[in-house]
Design an enzyme around this catalytic site. Sequence first.
Site, PDB file in Angstrom:
ATOM      1  N   GLY A 232       0.821  -1.198   0.000  1.00 22.01           N
ATOM      2  CA  GLY A 232       0.000   0.000   0.000  1.00 22.01           C
ATOM      3  C   GLY A 232       0.853   1.245   0.000  1.00 22.01           C
ATOM      4  O   GLY A 232       2.003   1.243  -0.469  1.00 22.01           O
ATOM      5  N   SER A 233       0.325   2.317   0.546  1.00 20.56           N
ATOM      6  CA  SER A 233       0.997   3.613   0.494  1.00 20.56           C
ATOM      7  C   SER A 233       2.167   3.673   1.460  1.00 20.56           C
ATOM      8  O   SER A 233       2.219   2.962   2.470  1.00 20.56           O
ATOM      9  CB  SER A 233       0.002   4.727   0.819  1.00 20.56           C
ATOM     10  OG  SER A 233      -0.351   4.695   2.192  1.00 20.56           O
ATOM     11  N   GLU A 252       5.778  -3.377   0.697  1.00 25.93           N
ATOM     12  CA  GLU A 252       5.813  -3.071  -0.740  1.00 25.93           C
ATOM     13  C   GLU A 252       4.975  -1.823  -0.909  1.00 25.93           C
ATOM     14  O   GLU A 252       3.745  -1.873  -0.874  1.00 25.93           O
ATOM     15  CB  GLU A 252       5.273  -4.260  -1.544  1.00 25.93           C
ATOM     16  CG  GLU A 252       5.639  -4.206  -3.011  1.00 25.93           C
ATOM     17  CD  GLU A 252       4.586  -3.527  -3.864  1.00 25.93           C
ATOM     18  OE1 GLU A 252       4.756  -2.298  -4.118  1.00 25.93           O
ATOM     19  OE2 GLU A 252       3.616  -4.176  -4.245  1.00 25.93           O
ATOM     20  N   LEU A 253       5.670  -0.675  -1.087  1.00 26.58           N
ATOM     21  CA  LEU A 253       5.013   0.617  -0.991  1.00 26.58           C
ATOM     22  C   LEU A 253       4.951   1.311  -2.355  1.00 26.58           C
ATOM     23  O   LEU A 253       4.982   0.658  -3.387  1.00 26.58           O
ATOM     24  CB  LEU A 253       5.731   1.472   0.060  1.00 26.58           C
ATOM     25  CG  LEU A 253       5.904   0.790   1.426  1.00 26.58           C
ATOM     26  CD1 LEU A 253       6.688   1.672   2.385  1.00 26.58           C
ATOM     27  CD2 LEU A 253       4.552   0.405   2.016  1.00 26.58           C
ATOM     28  N   CYS A 286       1.681   0.365  -8.887  1.00 34.20           N
ATOM     29  CA  CYS A 286       2.824   1.051  -8.284  1.00 34.20           C
ATOM     30  C   CYS A 286       4.018   1.126  -9.225  1.00 34.20           C
ATOM     31  O   CYS A 286       4.923   1.938  -8.991  1.00 34.20           O
ATOM     32  CB  CYS A 286       3.220   0.354  -6.982  1.00 34.20           C
ATOM     33  SG  CYS A 286       3.475  -1.411  -7.133  1.00 34.20           S
ATOM     34  N   GLU A 380       3.492   9.747  -6.034  1.00 41.11           N
ATOM     35  CA  GLU A 380       2.847   8.723  -6.853  1.00 41.11           C
ATOM     36  C   GLU A 380       1.441   9.188  -7.220  1.00 41.11           C
ATOM     37  O   GLU A 380       0.574   9.291  -6.356  1.00 41.11           O
ATOM     38  CB  GLU A 380       2.788   7.405  -6.075  1.00 41.11           C
ATOM     39  CG  GLU A 380       2.160   6.259  -6.850  1.00 41.11           C
ATOM     40  CD  GLU A 380       2.195   4.963  -6.069  1.00 41.11           C
ATOM     41  OE1 GLU A 380       2.436   3.913  -6.682  1.00 41.11           O
ATOM     42  OE2 GLU A 380       1.989   4.992  -4.839  1.00 41.11           O
TER      43      GLU A 380
END
Length: 477
Positions: A232-233, A252-253, A286, A380
């Site tokens: 996520g963020s 996992e950003l 992402c 992002e």
Amino acid sequence: MPYPAGLPIGERWLDCSEQQEIVFPFDGSPVALAPVGTPAQAVLAVDAAASVRAELAGLSAGIRRTLLIGIHDALAERSGEFEQLLVLETGKPLTDCRTEVARALTTWSASAEEVAHLHGETVPLDLQPSGVGMIGYWTRRPAGIVVGITGFNYPFLLASHKLAPALAAGCPIIIKPAPNTPLTTLWVVDLIRGVLHDHGVSTAAVQLVTGGIAVGEALVRDPRVAVVSFTGSAAVGHQIARDAAPRKVVLELGANTALIVASDADVEKAVDAVIRGGFYANGQACISVQRILVHDTIADDFERMLLARLPEVLVGDPRNEGTRVAPVINEASNERILAWITAARASGARVLAGGHRIDRSIAPTVLTDVPYDALAWCEEIFGPVVVLQRISDLGSAIELVNRSRYGLQAAIFTSSLQRAFRAINELDVGGVVVNEIPGFRSDIMPYGGVKDSGTGREGPRFAIEEFTVTRMAMIRP
């Protein structure tokens, strides 16, 4: 699927007093009511996971492999239904949902094969005089309870990235899906528990709890949880890392993914990469293309060819075969993306294409002359927007890519091996792709980022290792 009113916690489904309406992002029509969990139910799930931890750790490699193959087959039998549900739940175009299902199935089959490669090695203890005559070795053991928290954009795939390696490692797992997209993951977990039951394994090995921040905190802060795996963020990931400390986190950003187009690149192929890689999943990936750094000598041709091909990115109903862009997940995301475009324009950026709505969707957008401190460049954007920037040489392009708090994945288009390897060696990211979209991802590679893009690695082999701990044995016969 029959949408359940409860949650799979422990050995059964627990009723939920609250439900949330899940809507189709394309037109706002209702898809189903989803159960909303509570912090108390999160604690019950950890209780149940703790009660079966020893059972899971004791499963033989053969049984774990059999389970994973059986789960793969159960999911594959319903792949078409999953594709349709994903379209309704996420609003992604059908073509992207097909890709998601295929990749998720690969994750399950690859995890089954990796079970056979989970091993340790011997150590020469007699390198020290005190170790002469001793035997030393280490093995990998299940770390314990895993909590997996997933993003809204790829609910089937992201859940599989956590579920399959956890079972392969012998760990019970609790999944918390994103509030916007819980339906697919609920169905996946229901099918998994059916396979577990058929093989005589406790269904409490795989549980699911929905809900908001309070539910996530109850899971992450529980000291019985060994590993938290989050997608996520960056802001949420950083908070999870603080809440979970000192236990392991796999994060996992986000990213503002860059694609470098060198002076010797095949311009046509580089443009094609942007068309394919900048707008898929409605830009909500992402590692979709966001920043495009093009050498001065070919920038005019690149821009002209890109704008000429942009009409191929068809906007419409995500259920249609030809649609490539549909509405993002909700109106709040729509408004944020458009606000960033407006802010970039106010700071001097030019809109070469798009920048407006087409019904509920954001038109595929190309910006240029975006200041480096504008959100559309440095953060992002997570929408169907790409930003063009001219560069004078490869060194300045690499420096500009690295001048970011993110470092997930990047790409370069070049015909020079020297330039390709320079990018591979100097780009400060978790993965570099040469002559393909930066969103290219093999689900059997070690996937993850550096800096604010996260820590740890996904991919069956690597996630399995993240969900294990080494155990040393030192023996004096």
